[in-house]
Design an enzyme around this catalytic site. Structure first.
Site, mmCIF file in Angstrom:
data_model
loop_
_atom_site.group_PDB
_atom_site.id
_atom_site.type_symbol
_atom_site.label_atom_id
_atom_site.label_comp_id
_atom_site.label_asym_id
_atom_site.label_seq_id
_atom_site.Cartn_x
_atom_site.Cartn_y
_atom_site.Cartn_z
ATOM 1 N N ASP A 44 0.847 -1.201 0.000
ATOM 2 C CA ASP A 44 0.000 0.000 0.000
ATOM 3 C C ASP A 44 0.883 1.252 0.000
ATOM 4 O O ASP A 44 0.386 2.378 -0.010
ATOM 5 C CB ASP A 44 -1.013 -0.010 1.153
ATOM 6 C CG ASP A 44 -0.342 -0.006 2.506
ATOM 7 O OD1 ASP A 44 0.900 -0.080 2.577
ATOM 8 O OD2 ASP A 44 -1.077 0.062 3.515
ATOM 9 N N SER A 45 2.215 1.044 -0.019
ATOM 10 C CA SER A 45 3.126 2.168 -0.272
ATOM 11 C C SER A 45 2.802 2.801 -1.618
ATOM 12 O O SER A 45 3.269 3.905 -1.912
ATOM 13 C CB SER A 45 4.590 1.693 -0.244
ATOM 14 O OG SER A 45 4.770 0.560 -1.067
ATOM 15 N N ASP A 83 -0.858 -6.238 -0.263
ATOM 16 C CA ASP A 83 -1.188 -5.625 1.027
ATOM 17 C C ASP A 83 -2.698 -5.538 1.212
ATOM 18 O O ASP A 83 -3.427 -5.203 0.273
ATOM 19 C CB ASP A 83 -0.627 -4.192 1.073
ATOM 20 C CG ASP A 83 0.482 -4.043 2.090
ATOM 21 O OD1 ASP A 83 0.580 -4.881 3.005
ATOM 22 O OD2 ASP A 83 1.256 -3.078 1.965
ATOM 23 N N LYS A 113 -0.753 -9.417 3.024
ATOM 24 C CA LYS A 113 -0.007 -8.926 4.195
ATOM 25 C C LYS A 113 -0.915 -8.011 5.003
ATOM 26 O O LYS A 113 -1.665 -7.216 4.416
ATOM 27 C CB LYS A 113 1.248 -8.165 3.742
ATOM 28 C CG LYS A 113 2.037 -7.571 4.914
ATOM 29 C CD LYS A 113 3.426 -7.120 4.522
ATOM 30 C CE LYS A 113 3.471 -5.785 3.819
ATOM 31 N NZ LYS A 113 2.903 -4.659 4.570
ATOM 32 N N GLU A 115 -1.024 -5.507 8.655
ATOM 33 C CA GLU A 115 -0.246 -4.837 9.698
ATOM 34 C C GLU A 115 -0.926 -5.020 11.054
ATOM 35 O O GLU A 115 -2.128 -4.745 11.170
ATOM 36 C CB GLU A 115 -0.141 -3.338 9.385
ATOM 37 C CG GLU A 115 0.615 -3.050 8.095
ATOM 38 C CD GLU A 115 0.740 -1.562 7.809
ATOM 39 O OE1 GLU A 115 0.368 -0.735 8.668
ATOM 40 O OE2 GLU A 115 1.216 -1.226 6.712
ATOM 41 N N GLU A 182 9.461 -3.877 10.477
ATOM 42 C CA GLU A 182 9.835 -2.581 9.891
ATOM 43 C C GLU A 182 10.354 -1.624 10.960
ATOM 44 O O GLU A 182 9.721 -1.440 12.016
ATOM 45 C CB GLU A 182 8.618 -1.963 9.159
ATOM 46 C CG GLU A 182 8.973 -0.615 8.531
ATOM 47 C CD GLU A 182 7.968 -0.115 7.505
ATOM 48 O OE1 GLU A 182 7.032 -0.863 7.140
ATOM 49 O OE2 GLU A 182 8.135 1.047 7.076
HETATM 50 O O1 KIV Z 1 3.575 -1.054 1.622
HETATM 51 C C1 KIV Z 1 4.754 -1.444 1.586
HETATM 52 O O2 KIV Z 1 5.485 -1.238 0.608
HETATM 53 C C2 KIV Z 1 5.268 -2.160 2.741
HETATM 54 C C3 KIV Z 1 6.742 -2.407 2.815
HETATM 55 C C4 KIV Z 1 7.432 -1.153 3.166
HETATM 56 C C5 KIV Z 1 7.084 -3.514 3.742
HETATM 57 O O3 KIV Z 1 4.526 -2.517 3.598
#
Ligand code: KIV
Length: 279
Positions: A44-45, A83, A113, A115, A182
């Site tokens: 989600d970056s 994500d 993934k 968080e 992280e």
């Molecule tokens: O969203 C992302 O790119 C991430 C990485 C920084 C691990 O969660």
């Protein structure tokens, strides 16, 4: 190199360092696969790297599905993790399962993934029970940056290091096949890594984790802001600006396009045309 799966990713622990990079589009996906990366993260970056926002909170489920589909299509031989965006899993295990199911089915990602620690254990369990592999994410969890007071290193006190260890063990027990750490001190990450049977992936958590992940735009010098823990392997941003400046100059000086960048018409045909249109 054969495509990774959850089982051989787990087997890499203590055998081979795992490599992971983010990708969001055809170009980044093809580059990552050509380079031979083990795993791609559609992070989600993308809220920051692609959409140009200051954080990741505005990324939607549709955004993740859209970008993941493109990445899976263009990196067909690489294990892709997507994500779960902010507010797609926090409300309830049922909602998390429904949204993860959409990502898994519609995008082709082979894992998601999420968080969080003990607060999302029922969600992780629900996904694992349904056959959707989950990668955990502890330490600096950018979706909760507002609660953490910004993008700051975590687990820097004995108490918070203890909490991180506890969370990591709980995530493993709930069924995570791997955990991103992280912005965590390397000694803490090392200790946690040694307590787990699943691989840890460092994002600014030092070299003692079982693997590393970096954001594509950060490591290639395409981001305006880059966290301290990122190594820039190239400065493509500066290279791209110079290339566009050269293009502007050549267009203005009328040196581009040159003959080799232009099409021609055969002399016979041109003669016929020119005779019809004398100048
Ligand atoms: O969203 C992302 O790119 C991430 C990485 C920084 C691990 O969660």
């Amino acid at each position: 190199m054969s495509k990774k799966n959850v089982l051989n990713i787990k087997e890499c622990k203590n055998q081979k360092k795992l490599t992971m990079i983010t990708a969001y589009d055809a170009a980044s996906a093809k580059i990552a696969e050509k380079a031979g990366i083990d795993m791609i993260l559609v992070g989600d970056s993308l809220g920051m790297t692609i959409q140009g926002n200051g954080d990741t909170n505005s990324v939607t489920l549709e955004d993740i599905i859209y970008h993941t589909k493109i990445v899976v299509k263009n990196a067909p031989n690489t294990f892709v993790v997507a994500d779960m965006p902010f507010m797609s899993y926090e409300i309830s295990p049922a909602e998390a399962l429904q949204n993860a199911g959409r990502i898994f089915r519609e995008s082709g990602a082979r894992a998601v993934k999420m968080e969080g620690g003990k607060n999302i254990l029922p969600q992780i369990q629900a996904l694992a029970d349904a056959g959707i592999p989950v990668m955990g994410h502890l330490g600096l969890t950018p979706q909760r940056a507002a609660m953490l007071g910004g993008f700051k290193a975590q687990a820097r006190t004995a108490k918070s290091a203890e909490e991180l260890l506890e969370d990591a063990l709980l995530l493993e027990k709930a069924g995570c096949f791997s955990i991103v750490l992280e912005a965590v001190p390397y000694k803490v990450a090392d200790f946690v890594t040694k307590q787990l049977t699943v691989p840890t992936i460092s994002c600014g958590a030092g070299k003692y984790c079982d693997g590393q992940v970096l954001v594509f735009h950060d490591m290639l010098g395409l981001s305006d802001f880059c966290p301290r823990f990122v190594k820039k392997y190239a400065n493509l941003g500066e290279l791209a600006v110079s290339a566009v400046q050269e293009y502007i100059k050549e267009v203005e000086e009328n040196t581009f396009p040159a003959e080799e960048h232009s099409f021609n018409i055969n002399d016979e045909e041109w003669k016929i045309f020119a005779e019809k249109h004398p100048q």
